[in-house]
Design a protein around this motif. Sequence first.
Motif, PDB file in Angstrom:
ATOM      1  N   PHE A 113      42.482  47.475  45.839  1.00  0.00           N
ATOM      2  CA  PHE A 113      42.584  48.267  44.622  1.00  0.00           C
ATOM      3  C   PHE A 113      42.693  49.751  44.960  1.00  0.00           C
ATOM      4  CE2 PHE A 113      40.207  50.603  41.241  1.00  0.00           C
ATOM      5  CZ  PHE A 113      41.092  50.395  40.190  1.00  0.00           C
ATOM      6  N   TYR A 114      41.828  50.237  45.828  1.00  0.00           N
ATOM      7  CA  TYR A 114      41.832  51.665  46.153  1.00  0.00           C
ATOM      8  C   TYR A 114      42.960  52.052  47.100  1.00  0.00           C
ATOM      9  CZ  TYR A 114      37.617  52.362  43.495  1.00  0.00           C
ATOM     10  OH  TYR A 114      36.720  52.448  42.459  1.00  0.00           O
ATOM     11  N   GLU A 115      43.551  51.088  47.770  1.00  0.00           N
ATOM     12  CA  GLU A 115      44.711  51.357  48.621  1.00  0.00           C
ATOM     13  C   GLU A 115      46.024  51.364  47.837  1.00  0.00           C
ATOM     14  OE1 GLU A 115      43.228  49.263  52.819  1.00  0.00           O
ATOM     15  OE2 GLU A 115      44.518  48.158  51.424  1.00  0.00           O
ATOM     16  N   HIS A 116      46.021  50.764  46.648  1.00  0.00           N
ATOM     17  CA  HIS A 116      47.253  50.534  45.890  1.00  0.00           C
ATOM     18  C   HIS A 116      47.728  51.837  45.241  1.00  0.00           C
ATOM     19  CE1 HIS A 116      50.192  48.700  43.298  1.00  0.00           C
ATOM     20  NE2 HIS A 116      49.874  47.489  43.724  1.00  0.00           N
ATOM     21  N   PRO A 117      48.928  52.313  45.580  1.00  0.00           N
ATOM     22  CA  PRO A 117      49.373  53.608  45.042  1.00  0.00           C
ATOM     23  C   PRO A 117      49.562  53.618  43.531  1.00  0.00           C
ATOM     24  CG  PRO A 117      51.162  52.482  46.190  1.00  0.00           C
ATOM     25  CD  PRO A 117      49.916  51.703  46.485  1.00  0.00           C
ATOM     26  N   LEU A 158      47.721  52.119  41.336  1.00  0.00           N
ATOM     27  CA  LEU A 158      46.462  51.943  40.612  1.00  0.00           C
ATOM     28  C   LEU A 158      45.537  53.148  40.754  1.00  0.00           C
ATOM     29  CD1 LEU A 158      45.773  48.200  41.470  1.00  0.00           C
ATOM     30  CD2 LEU A 158      46.905  49.152  39.453  1.00  0.00           C
ATOM     31  N   ALA A 159      45.990  54.156  41.469  1.00  0.00           N
ATOM     32  CA  ALA A 159      45.170  55.350  41.673  1.00  0.00           C
ATOM     33  C   ALA A 159      44.814  55.972  40.325  1.00  0.00           C
ATOM     34  CB  ALA A 159      45.924  56.360  42.534  1.00  0.00           C
ATOM     35  N   GLY A 160      43.545  56.249  40.146  1.00  0.00           N
ATOM     36  CA  GLY A 160      43.090  56.895  38.920  1.00  0.00           C
ATOM     37  C   GLY A 160      42.780  55.961  37.773  1.00  0.00           C
ATOM     38  N   LEU A 161      43.008  54.661  37.939  1.00  0.00           N
ATOM     39  CA  LEU A 161      42.689  53.717  36.868  1.00  0.00           C
ATOM     40  C   LEU A 161      41.166  53.568  36.787  1.00  0.00           C
ATOM     41  CD1 LEU A 161      43.857  51.723  34.780  1.00  0.00           C
ATOM     42  CD2 LEU A 161      43.865  49.980  36.575  1.00  0.00           C
ATOM     43  N   PRO A 162      40.546  53.943  35.671  1.00  0.00           N
ATOM     44  CA  PRO A 162      39.070  53.912  35.595  1.00  0.00           C
ATOM     45  C   PRO A 162      38.526  52.482  35.657  1.00  0.00           C
ATOM     46  CG  PRO A 162      40.018  55.250  33.822  1.00  0.00           C
ATOM     47  CD  PRO A 162      41.147  54.478  34.443  1.00  0.00           C
ATOM     48  N   THR A 163      37.534  52.284  36.506  1.00  0.00           N
ATOM     49  CA  THR A 163      36.937  50.951  36.582  1.00  0.00           C
ATOM     50  C   THR A 163      36.209  50.599  35.289  1.00  0.00           C
ATOM     51  OG1 THR A 163      34.997  51.907  37.689  1.00  0.00           O
ATOM     52  CG2 THR A 163      36.721  50.993  39.088  1.00  0.00           C
ATOM     53  N   SER A 164      35.826  51.602  34.512  1.00  0.00           N
ATOM     54  CA  SER A 164      35.167  51.328  33.234  1.00  0.00           C
ATOM     55  C   SER A 164      36.109  50.647  32.241  1.00  0.00           C
ATOM     56  CB  SER A 164      34.634  52.624  32.625  1.00  0.00           C
ATOM     57  OG  SER A 164      35.682  53.554  32.432  1.00  0.00           O
ATOM     58  N   ASP A 165      37.411  50.672  32.520  1.00  0.00           N
ATOM     59  CA  ASP A 165      38.397  50.022  31.654  1.00  0.00           C
ATOM     60  C   ASP A 165      38.722  48.604  32.101  1.00  0.00           C
ATOM     61  OD1 ASP A 165      38.565  52.363  30.218  1.00  0.00           O
ATOM     62  OD2 ASP A 165      40.434  53.042  31.146  1.00  0.00           O
TER      63      ASP A 165
END
Length: 200
Positions: free
Chosen positions: A72-76, A78-85
């Motif tokens: 998830f954190y490596e995926h360009p 998905l950067a900035g997608l809030p985990t709260s969502d």
Amino acid sequence: MSAAATPELAARLLETIEEDIIPKTRTGVADGNKVFGAALLRKDDLSLVLAETNNEMDNPLWHGEVHLLKRFYEHPDLAGLPTSDLIFLTTHEPCTMCMSAITWTGFDNYYYFFSHEDSRDAFSIPHDLKIMKELYGLEPGGYNRQNAFWQATAVMDLVEQCPEPERAALQQRAARIRQTYDELSQSYQRSKDTNAIPLA
């Protein structure tokens, strides 16, 4: 999710396990990895964000949940997608490492299909419960599934809350998933003596 959304949510979680996680896990088990997998879904429309599986043959820390977070954190995209969502779905109740990873990355939830007791009894993988007992003195079920960080929910509890006829259909799908994991577990158990996973 509201109570009215429970049948939709339960159906979507089961669908994600069967159609998105299990195919990856089949490949992972064939390579010698354990059967644990996980996925992320958007809360607003239940669409899949990412699915992954255990990759302990590469690194003993790459449990299904942690490997998913790594990807998830490596995926360009998905950067900035809030985990709260996001909804965090895991096939098996997470170990303490994975619970901590879920906490540190800001998720307010996780849903699991198999329990710690299932991992021990049906999958012959007792390490989660043994670690919780040896490190923290916790008996099975002894951690707080609702706490200041997140709420943990068994997928089958959602299923059992659904009205008929939805419940029966969901139970049938769940039984099919259990059968598939039984087959995957047998495959893993046959090969685990040849792998280098510290807690195989």
